[in-house]
Enzyme design. Structure first.
Site, PDB file in Angstrom:
ATOM      1  N   GLN A 353       0.805  -1.094  -0.016  1.00  0.00           N
ATOM      2  CA  GLN A 353      -0.053   0.097   0.198  1.00  0.00           C
ATOM      3  C   GLN A 353       1.100   1.154   0.054  1.00  0.00           C
ATOM      4  O   GLN A 353       1.504   1.494   0.872  1.00  0.00           O
ATOM      5  CB  GLN A 353      -0.954   0.022   1.138  1.00  0.00           C
ATOM      6  CG  GLN A 353      -2.095  -1.252   1.077  1.00  0.00           C
ATOM      7  CD  GLN A 353      -1.650  -2.388   2.064  1.00  0.00           C
ATOM      8  OE1 GLN A 353      -0.393  -2.598   2.215  1.00  0.00           O
ATOM      9  NE2 GLN A 353      -2.437  -2.857   2.755  1.00  0.00           N
ATOM     10  N   GLN A 375      -0.032  -0.351  -5.881  1.00  0.00           N
ATOM     11  CA  GLN A 375      -1.212  -0.954  -4.854  1.00  0.00           C
ATOM     12  C   GLN A 375      -1.734   0.464  -4.463  1.00  0.00           C
ATOM     13  O   GLN A 375      -0.842   1.275  -3.657  1.00  0.00           O
ATOM     14  CB  GLN A 375      -0.619  -1.909  -4.075  1.00  0.00           C
ATOM     15  CG  GLN A 375      -1.956  -2.141  -2.915  1.00  0.00           C
ATOM     16  CD  GLN A 375      -1.682  -3.520  -2.120  1.00  0.00           C
ATOM     17  OE1 GLN A 375      -0.563  -4.253  -2.228  1.00  0.00           O
ATOM     18  NE2 GLN A 375      -2.486  -3.748  -1.039  1.00  0.00           N
ATOM     19  N   ASP A 376      -3.014   0.596  -4.357  1.00  0.00           N
ATOM     20  CA  ASP A 376      -3.769   1.577  -3.538  1.00  0.00           C
ATOM     21  C   ASP A 376      -3.367   3.135  -4.147  1.00  0.00           C
ATOM     22  O   ASP A 376      -3.059   4.103  -3.254  1.00  0.00           O
ATOM     23  CB  ASP A 376      -3.410   1.728  -2.269  1.00  0.00           C
ATOM     24  CG  ASP A 376      -4.177   0.469  -1.472  1.00  0.00           C
ATOM     25  OD1 ASP A 376      -4.800  -0.220  -2.166  1.00  0.00           O
ATOM     26  OD2 ASP A 376      -4.188   0.489  -0.140  1.00  0.00           O
ATOM     27  N   ASP A 397      -6.092  -3.042  -6.264  1.00  0.00           N
ATOM     28  CA  ASP A 397      -7.087  -2.149  -5.639  1.00  0.00           C
ATOM     29  C   ASP A 397      -6.708  -0.528  -5.744  1.00  0.00           C
ATOM     30  O   ASP A 397      -6.426   0.225  -5.060  1.00  0.00           O
ATOM     31  CB  ASP A 397      -7.109  -2.147  -3.899  1.00  0.00           C
ATOM     32  CG  ASP A 397      -7.413  -3.776  -3.670  1.00  0.00           C
ATOM     33  OD1 ASP A 397      -7.737  -4.406  -4.574  1.00  0.00           O
ATOM     34  OD2 ASP A 397      -6.796  -4.281  -2.568  1.00  0.00           O
ATOM     35  N   ARG A 465     -12.927  -5.678  -6.491  1.00  0.00           N
ATOM     36  CA  ARG A 465     -13.315  -6.798  -5.757  1.00  0.00           C
ATOM     37  C   ARG A 465     -13.736  -6.063  -4.232  1.00  0.00           C
ATOM     38  O   ARG A 465     -13.415  -4.905  -3.933  1.00  0.00           O
ATOM     39  CB  ARG A 465     -12.097  -7.562  -5.142  1.00  0.00           C
ATOM     40  CG  ARG A 465     -10.926  -6.810  -4.803  1.00  0.00           C
ATOM     41  CD  ARG A 465      -9.606  -7.743  -4.369  1.00  0.00           C
ATOM     42  NE  ARG A 465      -8.486  -7.273  -3.743  1.00  0.00           N
ATOM     43  CZ  ARG A 465      -7.863  -7.527  -3.003  1.00  0.00           C
ATOM     44  NH1 ARG A 465      -7.781  -8.826  -2.490  1.00  0.00           N
ATOM     45  NH2 ARG A 465      -6.635  -7.132  -2.403  1.00  0.00           N
TER      46      ARG A 465
END
Length: 558
Positions: A353, A375-376, A397, A465
């Site tokens: 993250q 990520q993120d 994500d 998701r």
């Protein structure tokens, strides 16, 4: 006292009593048990309202008052813990600081809501109801964010356990307040005409804005831009710029850092019509962590263009930052507008993250900007947000959070993840069915980034998701390339949230848009125009606030 004065006094008393009688009979008294059946946790609600008798408005006020009281107690606990930082590790302190920041917000939000509900026992006007519904939804989001910061980084198990227990109980209480507010004060939603196509400045694109400035401000702006592309100026329907400062690393502007320019901005500008304070950030790579606090309202930040003005950092969870405070650029000030800027987090996929932008600013917009991370990447944390003609790069994500957000005419570029990873474009974080939040991706283009394109067949890419139980995401009228797996969506863990989420697709095109082999979850839907209308700009985030920003938008479908 004379007879006449006594008569007047009695008439006044009678009038006041009549008002109270009217208020108390505006809605019928019902048992708390009946009211609580409409909440997410009826037993908890019944405990909150035990031995009470009243109507929906009475119960709602009781719950909001208790929510406010608990938010104050939690904030006091955090303030006490942070007075002795020497007792805790740096990761723990960062988690506490996240929670303190979010708890302060919640106390302000709940104070505002209590002030509103104390004034009326009737359905509120739509705009006012939406404002309060939005901030009560954000209260729950803030609770969840604090909990996650504690879970991922705090090392003192005893303190973490005590705080987590308080968070859980308070979240249940805030959920009751949200449910009762929506039942009592929020009017039934009226869907706008589904073919409505209202918009503003739709002849503009690529970061051009109609800026209305005084001659002195215009001269500064044009001088800073040099011989580059100039933004248009019109007389009517223009964006009012009250003042300007220039950030230039070579010292030729007013400031050499972005944060210093933000500090110079006026506090608490009332609205966009009062005029934006414009920060023009010239071409360059700015290695600084930028934060725009709540008092710097209606600030506009304009750069020289994507990949020209770049704000970059590399904070990440592996290096002991929370996801929340890993952001290179964070904004909470209402009415923020960003144009022609690249935001980066260069931590890379191995650092997990690592946020490029965290946005918790109500009525905020990003236009012709780029968000780069893995990520993120883009944390659409809370409240109402709009993104237009933006490029968003990432892996796992990479668009996540629990705002009410529309991304319109944007390019979404899944990148090459670490070996063994898959890509998930979205991870929406709605935790309560009464939250008015969700991610709407409208007229987007979804294609592989340059590093993923040669090996598309070796990496699974999904539309999203379910990060949280009531995750809500809709793709509509977008081009989806072949990189997206035929199943479309990926589970989070087992059957978690598969029946409570709301994932939907409407009139998408491209080789990855075929819904024949999509997941068969109860919460997944291929929807029609009537249902999709709920996720247009007009219905999800409202369109009244957008024209003063100058950012192009469509209220309805293309």
């Amino acid at each position: 006292m004379g007879f006449k004065n006594i008569s007047v006094l009695m008439l006044c008393v009678f009038h006041v009593l009549s008002i109270f009688a009217t208020l108390s009979t505006a809605a019928p008294n019902v048992p708390a048990e009946t009211i609580c059946d409409s909440t997410l946790d009826p037993p908890f609600c019944r405990n909150v309202l035990a031995n009470r008798n009243g109507n929906i408005f009475d119960y709602g006020r009781i719950s909001v008052r208790k929510s406010l009281s608990q938010s104050r107690k939690f904030l006091d606990t955090l303030n006490s813990l942070l007075r002795d930082k020497s007792s805790f590790s740096q990761p723990t302190i960062r988690a506490f600081e996240d929670c303190q920041f979010l708890a302060e917000q919640n106390f302000e939000y709940l104070s505002t809501t209590l002030n509103t509900v104390d004034k009326t026992s009737d359905v509120l006007p739509s705009s006012q109801a939406e404002d309060q519904h939005t901030i009560l939804s954000a209260v729950l989001t803030n609770q969840q964010t604090c909990f996650e910061s504690l879970q991922t980084t705090a090392t003192d198990q005893r303190v973490k356990s005590n705080l987590s227990s308080s968070l859980s109980d308070d979240s249940k209480l805030h959920s009751v307040s949200l449910a009762l507010f929506t039942k009592g004060w929020v009017p039934e939603k009226k869907i706008s005409t589904i073919f409505q196509n209202k918009g503003r400045h739709l002849d503009f694109s690529n970061g051009r804005l109609p800026l209305k400035m005084s001659k002195s401000v215009r001269d500064i702006f044009d001088s800073a831009r040099g011989h580059g592309r100039k933004l248009l100026q019109t007389v009517d329907d223009s964006v009012v710029v009250k003042d300007i400062v220039v950030v230039d690393q070579d010292g030729s502007g007013n400031f050499t850092t972005i944060n210093n320019a933000i500090a110079a901005a006026p506090n608490n500008t009332v609205n966009a019509s009062a005029g934006y304070f414009l920060i023009f950030v010239t071409k360059g790579v700015y290695q600084e962590y930028v934060s725009i606090p709540k008092n710097k309202k209606y600030l506009m930040m304009v750069g020289d263009g994507i990949n020209q003005t770049i704000i970059t950092g590399d904070h990440n969870v592996v290096d002991n930052f929370t996801t929340f405070n890993s952001a290179t650029f964070a904004v909470v000030a209402e009415g923020f507008v960003a144009v022609n800027i690249t935001f980066r987090n260069t931590a890379g996929p191995s650092k997990h993250q690592a946020v490029a932008v965290r946005n918790g600013a109500d009525l905020s917009s990003f236009y012709s900007c780029s968000f780069e991370g893995y990520q993120d990447t883009l944390y659409t944390h809370s409240l109402r947000q709009f993104y237009r003609e933006c490029d968003i790069y990432g892996t796992v994500d990479f668009i996540f959070g629990n705002a009410a957000v529309v991304l319109q005419n944007c390019n979404l570029y899944p990148r090459l993840p670490m070996s063994g990873q898959f890509n998930a474009i979205t991870a929406q974080g709605r935790t309560d069915p009464n939250q008015n939040t969700g991610t709407s991706i409208h007229n987007a283009t979804i294609k592989a980034a340059s590093d993923l394109a040669p090996v598309v067949g070796t990496v699974k890419t999904y539309l999203g998701r379910p990060w949280k139980e009531y995750s809500r995401t809709v793709y509509m009228q977008s081009f989806i390339d072949s990189l997206v797996d035929p199943s479309g969506w990926r589970e989070w863990s087992g059957d978690f949230a598969l029946s409570t989420l709301y994932y939907a697709e409407f009139n998408n095109t491209g080789p990855g848009s075929n819904t024949t082999n999509r997941v068969k979850w109860p919460g997944y839907h291929v929807i029609n125009a009537t249902d999709a209308a709920n996720f247009t700009v007009s219905n999800l985030i409202g369109d009244v606030w957008l024209p003063p920003t100058g950012v192009p938008f469509l209220s309805g479908f293309i």
